[in-house]
Design an enzyme around this catalytic site. Structure first.
Site, short mmCIF file in Angstrom:
data_model
loop_
_atom_site.label_atom_id
_atom_site.label_comp_id
_atom_site.label_asym_id
_atom_site.label_seq_id
_atom_site.Cartn_x
_atom_site.Cartn_y
_atom_site.Cartn_z
CB VAL A 309 -0.95 0.00 1.21
CG1 VAL A 309 -1.65 1.36 1.35
CG2 VAL A 309 -2.00 -1.11 1.08
CD GLN A 312 -0.04 1.32 -6.89
OE1 GLN A 312 0.78 0.41 -6.95
NE2 GLN A 312 -0.39 2.04 -7.95
CD GLU A 313 -2.44 5.45 -1.41
OE1 GLU A 313 -2.33 6.65 -1.75
OE2 GLU A 313 -3.50 4.80 -1.53
CB SER A 314 4.20 7.48 -0.71
OG SER A 314 4.75 6.36 -0.02
CE1 TYR A 444 -3.77 2.52 -4.07
CE2 TYR A 444 -5.22 0.85 -3.15
CZ TYR A 444 -4.24 1.81 -2.99
OH TYR A 444 -3.74 2.05 -1.73
#
Length: 464
Positions: A309, A312-314, A444
């Site tokens: 996660v 994928q986010e940062s 996602y």
């Protein structure tokens, strides 16, 4: 330079509606009465540009500008969503709201019933094509002769292309797409993914989609410019005057420009940094593995899921902020983080971000506790983490309506998440959260679960 936008409204439908409107005239509520009440109610469309809910927060270019206006005057902003463009004016005339914030085309026939004001924009239709070498791109409309251009059936784009073809003496190969569930944005995606070569869209839709697909060009105009604007009732001239003055004074401010940039310039895709794992110790997936392991139990999942996660986010960058305002390793929205007790610069603290991310995953897992299969439940959790749990429950409601299983992601709820980008689905009475760019949410989920498995394999290889 201000963004040029066009949002056409069906004139025939509006004129029929205006002629047929009867009943009690709404009570006059001009700006003085609005200030006394402390509230402004906008009427808008659920769409990728005007208004949508993402990560459980209201957003949209028009919504953000209306919110800035309300904040300036200390007003609470209320939102009412119309089902279609004709209903925008009907709801305004019925007194259901004070201001239309989905731009409608400026037409003399409507000037006796509404006041155009506020956000005034100009736009045209453009060709959407991939960014190839300059000598292979279409740079003049005459070069469309012999080219296949895919267009939605019986739309303004279709009519414009037919007229352009006639102007050029015929030769454009017009591929008429009649399937109802295909949208203009679907066709843009097909261009980006090399399924088709060309389509046509309004400039503002094309520019927004360019922030999702870096390989498209939207610079070639295909039509004359047309003006569009927000609107108020004829009997609220003071509100119209105040809106015009506010936009005149604020259109050059940093806040205004940041809203413009947020929707039409900032990339909506994560930075694909191929060297992101290059500087970590062998057998590690990031510099934060020990922290992921520390809080994995809180999430209810293994630490590789938390790491995926965060990736994928940062891309494991604790200082990063997304176009939507999600901050830190775990891509947390400030309002969400505040619920768990952190705010401001705390969002950029790696350990706090991972801790709250784990707590959020655990909370979402509880919301979908009825899903017995844990791997299926995880996909619901990830979809809610990315797009917001309201959209997931909407998709479950659609699955029930169409006799699919609301507790299975693969091939069931997943399908309706994608369909929530289409008006006939997000305007369905069972949906409460409107438009969603569902393909992004589905992707996602696939990327996070896939990278989780890759991260597991890195650890296994290091031990062998």
């Amino acid at each position: 330079m201000a963004l040029k936008i066009n949002c056409l409204v069906s004139l025939m439908g509006i004129m029929i509606m205006l002629c047929g409107c009867g009943g009690k005239k709404p009570q006059t509520r001009d700006f003085e009465q609005i200030k006394e009440s402390g509230e402004l109610t906008i009427i808008t469309l659920s769409s990728s540009t005007s208004y949508f809910i993402y990560k459980d927060e209201p957003m949209g270019y028009d919504y953000d500008l209306a919110k800035e206006f309300c904040d300036y005057y200390g007003l609470k902003l209320n939102v009412k969503v119309a089902e279609n463009s004709t209903r925008l004016i009907e709801m305004l005339q019925n007194g259901e709201g004070d201001l239309i914030t989905s731009p409608i085309s400026v037409q003399n026939e409507l000037k006796d019933s509404i006041l155009y004001c506020g956000l005034e924009q100009v736009s045209h239709q453009v060709l959407v094509q991939r960014t190839n070498k300059r000598d292979s791109m279409v740079t003049d409309v005459t070069q469309l002769i012999g080219k296949e251009v895919y267009i939605k059936h019986n739309t303004k784009y279709h009519k414009r292309l037919l007229n352009l073809d006639a102007e050029l003496g015929n030769g454009i190969i017009i591929k008429d797409v009649e399937k109802d569930t295909v949208t203009v944005e679907d066709l843009i995606q097909m261009v980006a993914q090399k399924q088709i070569d060309y389509t046509v869209a309004d400039e503002y839709i094309a520019k927004l989609n360019k922030t999702y697909y870096r390989n498209i060009d939207v610079s070639l105009p295909l039509s004359f410019e047309q003006r569009s604007s927000w609107a108020v009732r004829k009997d609220t001239p003071e509100l119209g005057k105040i809106l015009n003055e506010w936009f005149a004074e604020n259109s050059k401010t940093r806040e205004y420009k940041s809203i413009l940039k947020k929707y039409f310039e900032l990339s909506k895709q994560p930075d694909f940094d191929l060297n992101v794992l290059a500087n970590v110790p062998k057998g590690h997936v990031s510099l934060y593995d020990e922290i992921f392991k520390k809080y994995a139990a809180i999430s209810g999942y293994d630490w590789h899921l938390l790491a995926s996660v965060a990736y994928q986010e940062s891309r494991f960058k604790p200082e990063v902020a997304s176009w939507a305002g999600a901050v830190g390793l775990m891509g947390l929205m400030p309002r969400t983080a505040k619920i768990f007790g952190i705010s401001g610069d705390d969002l950029k603290n790696p350990e706090l971000s991972i801790k709250v991310g784990a707590e959020l995953i655990n909370k979402l897992d509880g919301m979908f506790a009825k899903i017995e299969d844990k791997e299926q439940r995880l996909k619901f959790v990830l979809a809610a983490y990315n797009g917001g749990n309201g959209h997931v429950t909407d998709a479950q409601a659609l699955a029930r309506k169409y006799n699919d299983n609301p507790y299975i992601w693969d091939g069931h709820v997943e399908k309706y998440i994608e369909l929530k980008s289409k008006p006939e689905y997000y305007n369905d009475s069972v949906c409460k959260n409107g438009y969603l760019r569902g393909s992004e949410v589905v992707q996602y989920v696939k990327q996070v679960t896939s990278n989780r498995d890759k991260f597991k394999s890195i650890e296994v290889k290091s031990k062998s």
